[in-house]
Design a protein around this motif. Structure first.
Motif, PDB file in Angstrom:
ATOM      1  N   ASN A  62      -6.485   6.286   3.153  1.00  0.00           N
ATOM      2  CA  ASN A  62      -6.295   6.120   4.593  1.00  0.00           C
ATOM      3  C   ASN A  62      -5.803   4.723   4.966  1.00  0.00           C
ATOM      4  O   ASN A  62      -5.393   4.494   6.105  1.00  0.00           O
ATOM      5  CB  ASN A  62      -7.603   6.393   5.333  1.00  0.00           C
ATOM      6  N   GLY A  63      -5.885   3.781   4.014  1.00  0.00           N
ATOM      7  CA  GLY A  63      -5.474   2.416   4.307  1.00  0.00           C
ATOM      8  C   GLY A  63      -6.419   1.721   5.263  1.00  0.00           C
ATOM      9  O   GLY A  63      -6.027   0.820   6.014  1.00  0.00           O
ATOM     10  N   ASN A  89       9.325  -3.478   7.229  1.00  0.00           N
ATOM     11  CA  ASN A  89       9.686  -2.668   8.403  1.00  0.00           C
ATOM     12  C   ASN A  89       9.537  -3.445   9.706  1.00  0.00           C
ATOM     13  O   ASN A  89       9.073  -2.910  10.731  1.00  0.00           O
ATOM     14  CB  ASN A  89       8.827  -1.393   8.461  1.00  0.00           C
ATOM     15  N   GLN A 123       0.946   4.066   1.295  1.00  0.00           N
ATOM     16  CA  GLN A 123       1.165   4.830   2.536  1.00  0.00           C
ATOM     17  C   GLN A 123       1.141   6.339   2.287  1.00  0.00           C
ATOM     18  O   GLN A 123       2.095   7.066   2.585  1.00  0.00           O
ATOM     19  CB  GLN A 123       2.487   4.416   3.183  1.00  0.00           C
ATOM     20  N   HIS A 150       0.853  -1.191   0.000  1.00  0.00           N
ATOM     21  CA  HIS A 150       0.000   0.000   0.000  1.00  0.00           C
ATOM     22  C   HIS A 150       0.889   1.241   0.000  1.00  0.00           C
ATOM     23  O   HIS A 150       1.895   1.303   0.732  1.00  0.00           O
ATOM     24  CB  HIS A 150      -0.896  -0.007   1.244  1.00  0.00           C
ATOM     25  N   ASP A 169       0.265  10.129   2.866  1.00  0.00           N
ATOM     26  CA  ASP A 169       0.029  10.975   4.027  1.00  0.00           C
ATOM     27  C   ASP A 169      -1.446  11.378   4.034  1.00  0.00           C
ATOM     28  O   ASP A 169      -1.952  11.916   3.045  1.00  0.00           O
ATOM     29  CB  ASP A 169       0.904  12.230   3.936  1.00  0.00           C
ATOM     30  N   TRP A 221      -9.585  -2.491   4.739  1.00  0.00           N
ATOM     31  CA  TRP A 221      -8.839  -3.349   3.813  1.00  0.00           C
ATOM     32  C   TRP A 221      -9.587  -4.660   3.574  1.00  0.00           C
ATOM     33  O   TRP A 221     -10.538  -5.011   4.268  1.00  0.00           O
ATOM     34  CB  TRP A 221      -7.443  -3.626   4.367  1.00  0.00           C
ATOM     35  N   PHE A 229      -0.986  -4.256   3.567  1.00  0.00           N
ATOM     36  CA  PHE A 229      -1.430  -3.049   4.254  1.00  0.00           C
ATOM     37  C   PHE A 229      -0.738  -2.937   5.606  1.00  0.00           C
ATOM     38  O   PHE A 229      -1.095  -3.663   6.543  1.00  0.00           O
ATOM     39  CB  PHE A 229      -2.949  -3.083   4.470  1.00  0.00           C
ATOM     40  N   PRO A 230       0.257  -2.040   5.739  1.00  0.00           N
ATOM     41  CA  PRO A 230       0.886  -1.855   7.054  1.00  0.00           C
ATOM     42  C   PRO A 230      -0.126  -1.482   8.134  1.00  0.00           C
ATOM     43  O   PRO A 230       0.088  -1.799   9.313  1.00  0.00           O
ATOM     44  CB  PRO A 230       1.879  -0.709   6.804  1.00  0.00           C
ATOM     45  N   GLN A 231      -1.216  -0.828   7.765  1.00  0.00           N
ATOM     46  CA  GLN A 231      -2.245  -0.482   8.744  1.00  0.00           C
ATOM     47  C   GLN A 231      -2.910  -1.725   9.329  1.00  0.00           C
ATOM     48  O   GLN A 231      -3.542  -1.650  10.388  1.00  0.00           O
ATOM     49  CB  GLN A 231      -3.311   0.414   8.103  1.00  0.00           C
TER      50      GLN A 231
END
Length: 290
Positions: free
Chosen positions: A145-146, A188, A7, A5, A9, A149, A163-165
Protein backbone atom coordinates in the motif's frame (compact mmCIF):
# COMPACT_ATOMS: atom_id res chain seq x y z
CA UNK A 1 19.78 6.52 -7.98
CA UNK A 2 17.52 5.61 -5.03
CA UNK A 3 15.01 2.81 -5.58
CA UNK A 4 11.42 3.79 -6.32
CA UNK A 5 8.59 2.10 -4.48
CA UNK A 6 7.06 -0.33 -7.02
CA UNK A 7 3.60 1.30 -6.85
CA UNK A 8 1.67 -1.96 -6.78
CA UNK A 9 -2.04 -1.70 -7.54
CA UNK A 10 -3.76 -2.15 -4.15
CA UNK A 11 -6.39 -4.30 -5.90
CA UNK A 12 -4.94 -7.79 -6.31
CA UNK A 13 -7.94 -9.21 -8.18
CA UNK A 14 -10.83 -7.35 -9.82
CA UNK A 15 -13.76 -9.57 -10.83
CA UNK A 16 -16.03 -6.67 -11.60
CA UNK A 17 -18.64 -7.46 -8.98
CA UNK A 18 -16.02 -7.77 -6.27
CA UNK A 19 -12.46 -6.60 -5.69
CA UNK A 20 -9.84 -8.41 -3.65
CA UNK A 21 -7.33 -5.97 -2.18
CA UNK A 22 -3.77 -7.00 -1.40
CA UNK A 23 -4.30 -5.89 2.19
CA UNK A 24 -7.22 -8.28 2.57
CA UNK A 25 -5.27 -11.04 0.82
CA UNK A 26 -2.43 -10.60 3.32
CA UNK A 27 -4.90 -11.20 6.14
CA UNK A 28 -6.22 -14.33 4.46
CA UNK A 29 -2.67 -15.63 4.13
CA UNK A 30 -1.97 -14.74 7.76
CA UNK A 31 -4.94 -16.73 9.01
CA UNK A 32 -4.14 -19.65 6.70
CA UNK A 33 -0.55 -19.86 7.95
CA UNK A 34 -1.70 -19.49 11.56
CA UNK A 35 -4.14 -22.37 11.08
CA UNK A 36 -1.41 -24.58 9.61
CA UNK A 37 1.06 -23.78 12.40
CA UNK A 38 -1.46 -24.35 15.19
CA UNK A 39 -2.79 -27.53 13.56
CA UNK A 40 0.75 -28.92 13.48
CA UNK A 41 1.34 -27.94 17.10
CA UNK A 42 -1.98 -29.48 18.14
CA UNK A 43 -1.01 -32.83 16.62
CA UNK A 44 2.33 -32.76 18.38
CA UNK A 45 0.96 -31.79 21.80
CA UNK A 46 -2.34 -33.63 21.97
CA UNK A 47 -4.13 -31.19 24.30
CA UNK A 48 -5.73 -29.16 21.46
CA UNK A 49 -8.14 -30.72 18.95
CA UNK A 50 -8.77 -29.66 15.32
CA UNK A 51 -12.11 -28.22 16.47
CA UNK A 52 -10.28 -26.07 19.01
CA UNK A 53 -7.83 -24.86 16.36
CA UNK A 54 -10.74 -23.82 14.12
CA UNK A 55 -12.28 -21.91 17.02
CA UNK A 56 -8.92 -20.30 17.79
CA UNK A 57 -8.67 -19.02 14.22
CA UNK A 58 -12.23 -17.70 14.25
CA UNK A 59 -11.95 -15.99 17.63
CA UNK A 60 -8.47 -14.73 16.80
CA UNK A 61 -9.62 -13.29 13.47
CA UNK A 62 -12.45 -11.41 15.16
CA UNK A 63 -10.07 -10.12 17.83
CA UNK A 64 -7.42 -9.04 15.33
CA UNK A 65 -9.78 -7.27 12.94
CA UNK A 66 -11.97 -5.52 15.52
CA UNK A 67 -9.18 -4.76 17.97
CA UNK A 68 -6.68 -3.80 15.28
CA UNK A 69 -8.99 -1.41 13.48
CA UNK A 70 -10.55 0.13 16.59
CA UNK A 71 -7.11 0.48 18.16
CA UNK A 72 -5.68 2.17 15.06
CA UNK A 73 -8.55 4.64 14.85
CA UNK A 74 -8.57 5.49 18.55
CA UNK A 75 -4.81 5.57 19.09
CA UNK A 76 -3.62 7.13 15.85
CA UNK A 77 -6.52 8.69 13.89
CA UNK A 78 -9.17 9.70 16.40
CA UNK A 79 -9.58 13.10 14.74
CA UNK A 80 -10.40 11.45 11.42
CA UNK A 81 -12.97 9.26 13.17
CA UNK A 82 -14.64 12.30 14.79
CA UNK A 83 -14.86 14.01 11.41
CA UNK A 84 -16.11 10.89 9.63
CA UNK A 85 -17.27 7.97 11.83
CA UNK A 86 -17.51 5.70 8.76
CA UNK A 87 -13.70 5.89 8.58
CA UNK A 88 -13.72 3.09 11.18
CA UNK A 89 -15.01 0.65 8.55
CA UNK A 90 -12.68 1.61 5.66
CA UNK A 91 -10.31 -1.28 6.34
CA UNK A 92 -9.42 -1.73 2.66
CA UNK A 93 -7.40 1.48 2.87
CA UNK A 94 -5.10 -0.12 5.47
CA UNK A 95 -4.61 1.12 8.96
CA UNK A 96 -4.48 -1.53 11.66
CA UNK A 97 -2.83 -1.18 15.05
CA UNK A 98 -0.86 -4.15 16.31
CA UNK A 99 -1.35 -3.03 19.90
CA UNK A 100 -5.11 -2.74 19.39
CA UNK A 101 -5.18 -6.14 17.68
CA UNK A 102 -3.11 -7.57 20.52
CA UNK A 103 -5.72 -6.46 23.08
CA UNK A 104 -8.48 -7.83 20.84
CA UNK A 105 -6.77 -11.22 20.65
CA UNK A 106 -6.22 -11.28 24.43
CA UNK A 107 -9.95 -10.79 24.97
CA UNK A 108 -10.81 -13.43 22.36
CA UNK A 109 -8.36 -15.96 23.82
CA UNK A 110 -9.68 -15.41 27.33
CA UNK A 111 -13.14 -16.25 26.02
CA UNK A 112 -11.74 -19.34 24.29
CA UNK A 113 -10.01 -20.41 27.52
CA UNK A 114 -13.28 -19.98 29.42
CA UNK A 115 -15.21 -21.98 26.81
CA UNK A 116 -12.77 -24.90 26.86
CA UNK A 117 -11.88 -24.64 30.55
CA UNK A 118 -8.18 -23.97 29.99
CA UNK A 119 -5.81 -21.58 31.71
CA UNK A 120 -5.54 -18.38 29.62
CA UNK A 121 -1.76 -18.64 29.35
CA UNK A 122 -1.99 -22.25 28.22
CA UNK A 123 -3.88 -20.87 25.22
CA UNK A 124 -1.63 -17.84 24.74
CA UNK A 125 1.53 -19.96 24.87
CA UNK A 126 -0.01 -22.27 22.28
CA UNK A 127 -0.87 -19.54 19.75
CA UNK A 128 2.21 -17.33 20.24
CA UNK A 129 4.42 -19.00 17.56
CA UNK A 130 1.68 -18.43 14.96
CA UNK A 131 1.45 -14.67 15.53
CA UNK A 132 4.68 -13.52 13.81
CA UNK A 133 3.56 -14.87 10.42
CA UNK A 134 0.52 -12.63 10.71
CA UNK A 135 2.79 -9.70 11.48
CA UNK A 136 4.90 -10.59 8.45
CA UNK A 137 1.96 -10.53 6.05
CA UNK A 138 0.55 -7.40 7.68
CA UNK A 139 3.81 -5.50 7.14
CA UNK A 140 3.98 -6.73 3.54
CA UNK A 141 0.47 -5.32 3.10
CA UNK A 142 1.72 -2.00 4.49
CA UNK A 143 4.56 -2.03 1.97
CA UNK A 144 2.31 -2.87 -0.97
CA UNK A 145 0.00 0.00 0.00
CA UNK A 146 3.01 2.30 0.34
CA UNK A 147 1.89 3.32 3.84
CA UNK A 148 3.76 3.65 7.14
CA UNK A 149 6.93 4.58 5.27
CA UNK A 150 10.24 5.15 7.02
CA UNK A 151 12.15 8.24 8.04
CA UNK A 152 14.20 10.32 5.63
CA UNK A 153 17.86 9.32 5.56
CA UNK A 154 21.00 10.87 4.08
CA UNK A 155 23.05 7.69 4.61
CA UNK A 156 23.03 6.72 0.94
CA UNK A 157 22.26 3.10 1.93
CA UNK A 158 21.29 0.85 -0.96
CA UNK A 159 17.93 -0.10 0.55
CA UNK A 160 16.58 3.46 0.78
CA UNK A 161 13.45 4.10 -1.26
CA UNK A 162 11.38 6.91 -2.74
CA UNK A 163 7.70 6.73 -1.80
CA UNK A 164 5.36 8.69 -4.11
CA UNK A 165 2.70 8.24 -1.42
CA UNK A 166 4.87 10.44 0.81
CA UNK A 167 4.99 13.31 -1.72
CA UNK A 168 2.97 15.67 0.48
CA UNK A 169 5.06 14.87 3.56
CA UNK A 170 8.24 15.31 1.54
CA UNK A 171 6.99 18.67 0.22
CA UNK A 172 6.42 19.91 3.77
CA UNK A 173 9.83 18.65 4.91
CA UNK A 174 11.58 20.33 2.00
CA UNK A 175 9.84 23.63 2.76
CA UNK A 176 10.80 23.41 6.42
CA UNK A 177 14.36 22.19 5.77
CA UNK A 178 15.80 23.60 2.52
CA UNK A 179 19.06 21.72 3.18
CA UNK A 180 17.24 18.49 2.28
CA UNK A 181 16.91 19.58 -1.37
CA UNK A 182 20.28 17.97 -2.11
CA UNK A 183 18.76 14.58 -1.25
CA UNK A 184 15.56 14.97 -3.27
CA UNK A 185 14.89 13.25 -6.59
CA UNK A 186 12.14 14.29 -8.98
CA UNK A 187 9.59 11.64 -9.90
CA UNK A 188 6.57 12.58 -12.07
CA UNK A 189 7.05 16.22 -11.15
CA UNK A 190 7.29 15.60 -7.39
CA UNK A 191 10.42 16.03 -5.29
CA UNK A 192 10.77 12.88 -3.21
CA UNK A 193 13.17 12.16 -0.37
CA UNK A 194 14.97 8.85 0.27
CA UNK A 195 13.35 6.97 3.12
CA UNK A 196 13.89 3.72 4.97
CA UNK A 197 11.49 0.96 3.84
CA UNK A 198 10.62 0.42 7.50
CA UNK A 199 7.72 -1.86 6.60
CA UNK A 200 10.25 -4.40 5.31
CA UNK A 201 12.48 -3.95 8.36
CA UNK A 202 9.51 -4.78 10.56
CA UNK A 203 8.44 -7.67 8.35
CA UNK A 204 11.91 -9.17 8.81
CA UNK A 205 12.25 -8.59 12.57
CA UNK A 206 8.69 -8.89 13.90
CA UNK A 207 7.80 -11.49 11.30
CA UNK A 208 10.58 -13.77 10.10
CA UNK A 209 13.12 -13.54 12.92
CA UNK A 210 10.56 -13.64 15.73
CA UNK A 211 8.83 -16.63 14.12
CA UNK A 212 12.09 -18.57 13.86
CA UNK A 213 12.91 -17.79 17.49
CA UNK A 214 9.48 -18.81 18.81
CA UNK A 215 9.27 -21.90 16.60
CA UNK A 216 12.60 -23.11 17.93
CA UNK A 217 11.81 -22.23 21.56
CA UNK A 218 8.34 -23.78 21.59
CA UNK A 219 9.43 -27.03 19.92
CA UNK A 220 10.16 -28.43 23.40
CA UNK A 221 7.90 -28.30 26.46
CA UNK A 222 8.39 -25.00 28.24
CA UNK A 223 6.90 -23.85 31.54
CA UNK A 224 3.65 -21.93 31.33
CA UNK A 225 4.15 -18.20 30.58
CA UNK A 226 7.59 -18.75 28.98
CA UNK A 227 6.53 -18.77 25.30
CA UNK A 228 4.25 -15.77 25.81
CA UNK A 229 7.08 -14.01 27.64
CA UNK A 230 9.47 -14.57 24.74
CA UNK A 231 6.89 -13.27 22.27
CA UNK A 232 6.31 -10.10 24.28
CA UNK A 233 10.03 -9.49 24.72
CA UNK A 234 10.85 -10.30 21.10
CA UNK A 235 8.11 -8.16 19.64
CA UNK A 236 8.52 -5.30 22.08
CA UNK A 237 12.28 -5.02 21.59
CA UNK A 238 12.19 -5.41 17.79
CA UNK A 239 9.35 -2.89 17.46
CA UNK A 240 11.16 -0.44 19.75
CA UNK A 241 14.30 -0.65 17.60
CA UNK A 242 12.63 -0.51 14.17
CA UNK A 243 10.55 2.52 15.22
CA UNK A 244 13.77 4.54 14.98
CA UNK A 245 13.59 3.97 11.20
CA UNK A 246 9.83 4.55 10.81
CA UNK A 247 8.26 7.94 10.20
CA UNK A 248 6.50 9.07 13.40
CA UNK A 249 2.73 9.33 13.16
CA UNK A 250 1.44 12.64 11.82
CA UNK A 251 0.13 15.01 14.46
CA UNK A 252 1.89 13.35 17.40
CA UNK A 253 4.97 14.92 18.93
CA UNK A 254 7.81 12.62 19.88
CA UNK A 255 7.89 11.92 23.61
CA UNK A 256 11.06 13.31 25.22
CA UNK A 257 11.95 14.47 21.73
CA UNK A 258 12.78 10.98 20.45
CA UNK A 259 10.22 8.32 21.52
CA UNK A 260 7.35 7.51 19.15
CA UNK A 261 3.91 6.28 20.19
CA UNK A 262 4.77 2.84 18.84
CA UNK A 263 7.76 2.71 21.17
CA UNK A 264 5.70 3.94 24.10
CA UNK A 265 3.07 1.24 23.56
CA UNK A 266 5.81 -1.40 23.27
CA UNK A 267 7.33 -0.65 26.68
CA UNK A 268 4.49 -2.32 28.67
CA UNK A 269 4.93 -5.42 26.49
CA UNK A 270 8.63 -5.60 27.33
CA UNK A 271 7.92 -5.15 31.05
CA UNK A 272 5.15 -7.78 30.93
CA UNK A 273 7.52 -10.16 29.13
CA UNK A 274 10.09 -9.85 31.90
CA UNK A 275 7.43 -10.43 34.58
CA UNK A 276 6.08 -13.52 32.78
CA UNK A 277 9.58 -14.92 32.35
CA UNK A 278 10.15 -14.64 36.10
CA UNK A 279 6.77 -16.31 36.75
CA UNK A 280 7.65 -19.14 34.37
CA UNK A 281 10.92 -19.81 36.19
CA UNK A 282 9.29 -19.68 39.61
CA UNK A 283 6.09 -21.69 39.01
CA UNK A 284 7.44 -24.39 36.65
CA UNK A 285 3.99 -25.48 35.42
CA UNK A 286 4.12 -27.64 32.29
CA UNK A 287 0.99 -27.95 30.15
CA UNK A 288 2.39 -30.71 27.93
CA UNK A 289 5.23 -33.19 27.72
CA UNK A 290 7.01 -34.92 24.86
Amino acid sequence: MTMLHPQIDPVALDLGFIQLHWYGLMYLLAFAFAYGIMHWRAKKRGDFTPEMVSDLIFFGAVGVILGGRIGYVLLYNFGEFLANPLYLFRVWEGGMSFHGGFVGVLVAMCYFAYKYKKAPFTVLDFIAPAVPTGLLFGRLGNFINGELWGRVSDSGAAQLMLFPQAAHADFELLNANPSLHSLAETVNGYALLPRHPSQLYQALTEGVLLFVLLWWFSAKPRPRYAVSALFLLGYGISRFITEFFRQPDVGYALIFGWMSKGQLYSLPMIIAGVILLVMARQKRIYDWQN
